[in-house]
Each structure stands twice: as C-alpha cells, then as structure tokens.
Scaffold this motif. Structure first.
Motif, mmCIF file in Angstrom:
data_model
loop_
_atom_site.group_PDB
_atom_site.id
_atom_site.type_symbol
_atom_site.label_atom_id
_atom_site.label_comp_id
_atom_site.label_asym_id
_atom_site.label_seq_id
_atom_site.Cartn_x
_atom_site.Cartn_y
_atom_site.Cartn_z
ATOM 1 N N ARG A 16 0.829 -1.207 0.000
ATOM 2 C CA ARG A 16 0.000 0.000 0.000
ATOM 3 C C ARG A 16 0.863 1.255 0.000
ATOM 4 O O ARG A 16 0.579 2.231 -0.689
ATOM 5 N N GLU A 17 1.961 1.239 0.803
ATOM 6 C CA GLU A 17 2.810 2.426 0.876
ATOM 7 C C GLU A 17 3.434 2.751 -0.471
ATOM 8 O O GLU A 17 3.502 3.912 -0.879
ATOM 9 N N SER A 18 3.895 1.717 -1.188
ATOM 10 C CA SER A 18 4.532 1.962 -2.479
ATOM 11 C C SER A 18 3.548 2.553 -3.478
ATOM 12 O O SER A 18 3.877 3.468 -4.233
ATOM 13 N N HIS A 19 2.308 2.054 -3.481
ATOM 14 C CA HIS A 19 1.319 2.592 -4.408
ATOM 15 C C HIS A 19 0.847 3.977 -3.979
ATOM 16 O O HIS A 19 0.483 4.803 -4.823
ATOM 17 N N THR A 20 0.836 4.239 -2.668
ATOM 18 C CA THR A 20 0.470 5.575 -2.207
ATOM 19 C C THR A 20 1.513 6.590 -2.637
ATOM 20 O O THR A 20 1.185 7.700 -3.080
ATOM 21 N N PHE A 21 2.802 6.223 -2.512
ATOM 22 C CA PHE A 21 3.865 7.100 -3.006
ATOM 23 C C PHE A 21 3.681 7.376 -4.492
ATOM 24 O O PHE A 21 3.860 8.499 -4.963
ATOM 25 N N SER A 22 3.332 6.328 -5.244
ATOM 26 C CA SER A 22 3.121 6.492 -6.682
ATOM 27 C C SER A 22 1.973 7.455 -6.965
ATOM 28 O O SER A 22 2.060 8.299 -7.859
ATOM 29 N N ALA A 23 0.901 7.352 -6.184
ATOM 30 C CA ALA A 23 -0.244 8.241 -6.389
ATOM 31 C C ALA A 23 0.128 9.694 -6.121
ATOM 32 O O ALA A 23 -0.244 10.599 -6.878
ATOM 33 N N TRP A 24 0.882 9.927 -5.039
ATOM 34 C CA TRP A 24 1.311 11.293 -4.736
ATOM 35 C C TRP A 24 2.259 11.823 -5.809
ATOM 36 O O TRP A 24 2.255 13.011 -6.134
ATOM 37 N N LYS A 25 3.070 10.931 -6.353
ATOM 38 C CA LYS A 25 3.992 11.346 -7.410
ATOM 39 C C LYS A 25 3.217 11.802 -8.646
ATOM 40 O O LYS A 25 3.560 12.814 -9.270
ATOM 41 N N TRP A 26 2.156 11.071 -8.983
ATOM 42 C CA TRP A 26 1.357 11.451 -10.148
ATOM 43 C C TRP A 26 0.543 12.711 -9.879
ATOM 44 O O TRP A 26 0.325 13.523 -10.788
ATOM 45 N N LEU A 27 0.115 12.894 -8.642
ATOM 46 C CA LEU A 27 -0.578 14.136 -8.303
ATOM 47 C C LEU A 27 0.373 15.323 -8.444
ATOM 48 O O LEU A 27 -0.014 16.399 -8.930
ATOM 49 N N GLY A 28 1.620 15.125 -8.043
ATOM 50 C CA GLY A 28 2.620 16.169 -8.239
ATOM 51 C C GLY A 28 2.864 16.453 -9.707
ATOM 52 O O GLY A 28 3.047 17.611 -10.106
ATOM 53 N N PHE A 29 2.845 15.400 -10.529
ATOM 54 C CA PHE A 29 3.063 15.606 -11.966
ATOM 55 C C PHE A 29 1.907 16.383 -12.587
ATOM 56 O O PHE A 29 2.119 17.233 -13.461
ATOM 57 N N VAL A 30 0.687 16.104 -12.144
ATOM 58 C CA VAL A 30 -0.462 16.856 -12.656
ATOM 59 C C VAL A 30 -0.338 18.336 -12.286
ATOM 60 O O VAL A 30 -0.587 19.224 -13.114
ATOM 61 N N SER A 31 0.061 18.608 -11.049
ATOM 62 C CA SER A 31 0.252 20.010 -10.652
ATOM 63 C C SER A 31 1.377 20.648 -11.461
ATOM 64 O O SER A 31 1.319 21.838 -11.795
ATOM 65 N N ALA A 32 2.398 19.850 -11.816
ATOM 66 C CA ALA A 32 3.475 20.366 -12.664
ATOM 67 C C ALA A 32 2.955 20.715 -14.055
ATOM 68 O O ALA A 32 3.347 21.731 -14.644
ATOM 69 N N VAL A 33 2.076 19.878 -14.583
ATOM 70 C CA VAL A 33 1.465 20.162 -15.886
ATOM 71 C C VAL A 33 0.691 21.474 -15.827
ATOM 72 O O VAL A 33 0.755 22.303 -16.748
ATOM 73 N N TRP A 34 -0.032 21.680 -14.743
ATOM 74 C CA TRP A 34 -0.788 22.933 -14.607
ATOM 75 C C TRP A 34 0.142 24.140 -14.540
ATOM 76 O O TRP A 34 -0.160 25.193 -15.107
ATOM 77 N N VAL A 35 1.254 23.990 -13.828
ATOM 78 C CA VAL A 35 2.214 25.101 -13.764
ATOM 79 C C VAL A 35 2.745 25.421 -15.155
ATOM 80 O O VAL A 35 2.844 26.591 -15.552
ATOM 81 N N GLN A 36 3.071 24.387 -15.916
ATOM 82 C CA GLN A 36 3.567 24.623 -17.265
ATOM 83 C C GLN A 36 2.487 25.212 -18.168
ATOM 84 O O GLN A 36 2.788 25.959 -19.102
ATOM 85 N N THR A 37 1.251 24.886 -17.881
ATOM 86 C CA THR A 37 0.152 25.419 -18.680
ATOM 87 C C THR A 37 0.042 26.933 -18.560
ATOM 88 O O THR A 37 -0.469 27.596 -19.470
ATOM 89 N N ILE A 38 0.540 27.484 -17.452
ATOM 90 C CA ILE A 38 0.431 28.936 -17.255
ATOM 91 C C ILE A 38 1.794 29.632 -17.277
ATOM 92 O O ILE A 38 1.872 30.828 -17.005
ATOM 93 N N SER A 39 2.855 28.903 -17.593
ATOM 94 C CA SER A 39 4.190 29.510 -17.512
ATOM 95 C C SER A 39 4.765 29.883 -18.877
ATOM 96 O O SER A 39 5.956 30.151 -18.989
ATOM 97 N N GLY A 40 3.925 29.932 -19.887
ATOM 98 C CA GLY A 40 4.398 30.358 -21.199
ATOM 99 C C GLY A 40 4.113 31.821 -21.474
ATOM 100 O O GLY A 40 4.040 32.247 -22.638
ATOM 101 N N ASN A 41 3.949 32.604 -20.395
ATOM 102 C CA ASN A 41 3.577 34.010 -20.588
ATOM 103 C C ASN A 41 4.681 34.837 -21.237
ATOM 104 O O ASN A 41 4.438 35.957 -21.685
ATOM 105 N N ASN A 42 5.895 34.307 -21.291
ATOM 106 C CA ASN A 42 6.966 35.026 -21.986
ATOM 107 C C ASN A 42 6.692 35.164 -23.479
ATOM 108 O O ASN A 42 7.246 36.045 -24.141
#
Length: 401
Positions: free
Chosen positions: A4-30
């Motif tokens: 369970r711990e290994s899969h929970t870490f994986s889930a948090w990692k993917w949640l972090g990646f989704v938030s990273a995608v959102w950051v990139q979605t708004i960081s092309g303002n240059n």
C-alpha cells in the motif's frame, strides 16, 4: 515498504506531476508579449525600436534563469515555485497597472525592470517543475520533458484563446490573467509537487509508460481543440463560454490518473492485511553465533575496512542520462551542442514571436491573436514529439535507463 505504501507514493507522485502540468500550462507568458505590446506602445508613445528593447528586457529576464538552476540544488521545490509566483505577480501586475491606466505610464527604465521580472519568473517555475519531475521519473525523462515543455508551448494559445473568448482580447484583462492565474496555480502546486522516491520494478516502469501515454493523448486533444477554436472563431458569447468551460475540463482531466492510483492503493489495503494475517504467529528464535565467532568476524571486518581505506577509488564521469554538475556538463560536447543550438535557434524564434503583433498589423490584420495562438500550437507539437523521439534514441541506441 508495504504494498500500500509503495502505491500511495506512486499516487502522490502522479498528483505532483499533474500540478506540474498545470504550472507549465500557465508559464508560457513570456511568449504572449504580442498580445499587449501594441497597447504599451500606444500608451507610452514608444517607437518600434523602444518597443523591441522592452521585449529584449523581458528576454534578458530569462537569461537570469541560471539563478534558478543554481538554487534548485539548495532550495526546496516550494520555495522555488513561490519565488517565481511572486516575481510574476509583481512584474505583470505593474504592467497591468500601466495598460489599464490605473497609474500614469512608468518611466521607460522602470518598465524594463518589470518586464525583466516577469520574464525571469517563468524560469523559476520551469526549473522547479522540470528538475523535480525528472528526478521523480528518471526512467522516462524524454516523455516528462516533452509533455511539460509541450504544455509551455500550449500556454500561449490557452491564455490567448481564453482572453479572446471571455474578454474580447482586452490587453488589460489579459495582463490580469498573466499576473494572477500563475500565482494561484503555483500556490496549489506548492502543496503537491515534491521529490518522491521512484520505484525500480519493471511493473512500475510499464505503468508509468501507460500513464504518460494518457498524458500525451490529453495534451494532443487540448491542442486540437484549441486549433479548432482558432479556425472556427467565436460566434457569440454563449459559444465562447462553452469553449472556456470545456477547455478547463480538459485541463483538469489529467487528475484522473492520480485519482485512479489512490483508489488502487486503497484497494490493496485489504490484500496487504490478508497477507499479514497469513504470517505465522510464532517464529523460530534465531540462534546467535558464539562470542568467539563474533570476535573473529569483528576482526576480519576491521581488517577489511583498513585495506579499503588505502584504496583510492577514482570517480567516474557521469554519462548521458545521469545528473551532471555545471562544471561536468561544460566538459562535454553535448552541452556545447545544446548551447549553440539554443543560442542560434531560440533567439530567432523569440524575435518573431515578440514582433508578431507588429507584423500582423503591418500586413493589415486588425486581430493578430490567431497567429499567436497558432504559433503556440505548432510549437507544442514540435516539443512533445521531440521529447518522445529523444527518449527512444536514448534507450535504443545509447541504452540509457
């Protein structure tokens, strides 16, 4: 570590990646300068040369991205994101005050400083996102960089089309979006984007490949959706609102991956509990070795460590795919090839993008937003394809894993 711990870490990692995608979605303002450059030129009564120098000041801010790179090894990811968010809020907020005529036009040198701040803000966001995600997904560096940089390319089209749909290309409201939305998204990403130990199992690697395929599909769907809107155009206010709502849903859809991962980890709770119940309640006591044997083992270990201390192990240089320090990178041909490519290629592209509005107006087009959006979309396809292709060559030719 339990199942369970290994899969929970994986889930948090993917949640972090989704938030990273959102950051990139708004960081092309240059790349959005052309959307409001004509308003600045008119309000400040600038010549074309002065306007070009303002865009140069914006790009100089990106040149200071080296600071973000150096800080990434010393500061945690949330701090780096916060620095970028605050810089963007100040830089684009000041430009909004000028364009919306809330204040009198600032002196030219002050505008250059705020343009530089706005340009530098994205380097902190990009660094925090790319460094963290590549460390979390070391076996899929190409897809990670391709997806994240692809969304940076789409960012300009997303901002442009949303402003066109909701605010009729009003430059003042466009600058409000550039100042506030990245700040808010970075605050959300601060909560979820962390470095998480990666799994080394083959099953986990295959699972990552499947998930990245989903992210690629979603990104392509978003790009095609934006392209369709650009070609059709806005017919009425209701159509524009529907377009904006669907676009936001598409951008939120990658959340399905971490949600699925969390559900999967919760389902494994019962399985792990059953496994623990099947363990024998009593275990045979292990007999400890005699005291004499312990002394012999201790003496042998001490002698071995003394011998090892006399051996000088030469540190090998990192290879392609491994982390390099700045000095190690500068000693490779790959670094200088990349440096030369960026020096010669990126600058010409930025020159065209920064002057897209003036080029369009000179050709008789009153609305140049469609050209800015289309440039962004085609840039996205180039980024996401290059990421996947580079990873293929790394794995098949150089055998980097």
């Amino acid at each position: 570590m339990g199942i369970r711990e290994s899969h929970t870490f994986s889930a948090w990692k993917w949640l972090g990646f989704v938030s990273a995608v959102w950051v990139q979605t708004i960081s092309g303002n240059n790349y959005t300068f052309s959307n409001y450059s004509d308003a600045i030129k008119t309000l400040m009564n600038l010549t074309q040369l002065q306007l070009n120098n303002l865009s140069v000041a914006k790009d100089v801010g990106k040149a200071f991205g080296l600071l973000a790179g150096l800080a990434s090894d010393r500061l945690p990811t949330p701090v780096i994101l916060l620095i970028g968010a605050i810089e963007g809020l100040i830089g684009y907020g000041a430009q909004w005050l000028v364009v919306s005529q809330k204040i009198h036009p600032l002196p030219y040198w002050q505008m250059c400083i705020f343009m530089c701040l706005g340009g530098n803000s994205t380097t902190w966001m990009n660094t925090a996102v790319l460094v963290t995600c590549i460390r979390n997904f070391r076996r899929n560096r190409g897809p990670v960089s391709g997806i994240l940089k692809g969304y940076v390319g789409l960012s300009t089209a997303i901002f442009t089309d949303l402003c066109s749909a909701l605010f009729s290309d009003d430059p003042a409201r466009f600058l409000v979006m550039l100042a506030v939305i990245p700040f808010a998204v970075c605050l959300v990403a601060i909560l979820f984007l962390r470095e998480i130990p990666q799994s080394t199992s083959v099953a986990a690697e295959k699972e990552e490949a499947r998930y990245f395929a989903i992210f690629n599909i979603v990104a392509v769907v978003v790009a095609v959706y934006l392209l369709t809107y650009d070609l059709i155009g806005s017919t009425n206010q209701v159509f524009s609102l529907v377009f904006a709502v669907i676009l936001l849903i598409l951008l939120a859809s990658p959340l399905a991956v971490p949600i699925y991962a969390f559900v999967k980890s919760w389902r494994l709770v019962g399985f792990e509990a059953d496994m623990e119940r099947q363990q024998p309640l009593l275990k045979e006591e292990t007999t400890s070795p005699p005291a004499e044997t312990k002394e012999i083992i201790t003496e042998v270990a001490a002698a071995a460590s003394a011998d090892d201390a006399t051996v000088l192990v030469e540190k090998t240089k990192p290879v392609i795919g491994e982390e390099h320090t700045i000095m190690e990178a500068m000693q490779t041909w790959d670094f200088w090839v990349l440096f030369t490519s960026f020096l010669c290629g990126v600058g010409t592209g930025m020159a065209v993008i920064n002057n897209m509005a003036q080029i369009g107006l000179a050709l008789g087009h009153a609305d140049v937003s469609i050209f800015i959006s289309l440039t962004s979309i085609w840039g996205f396809f180039g980024r996401i394809i290059s990421g996947s292709v580079s990873e293929y060559f790394l794995k098949s030719i150089f055998h980097v894993h």
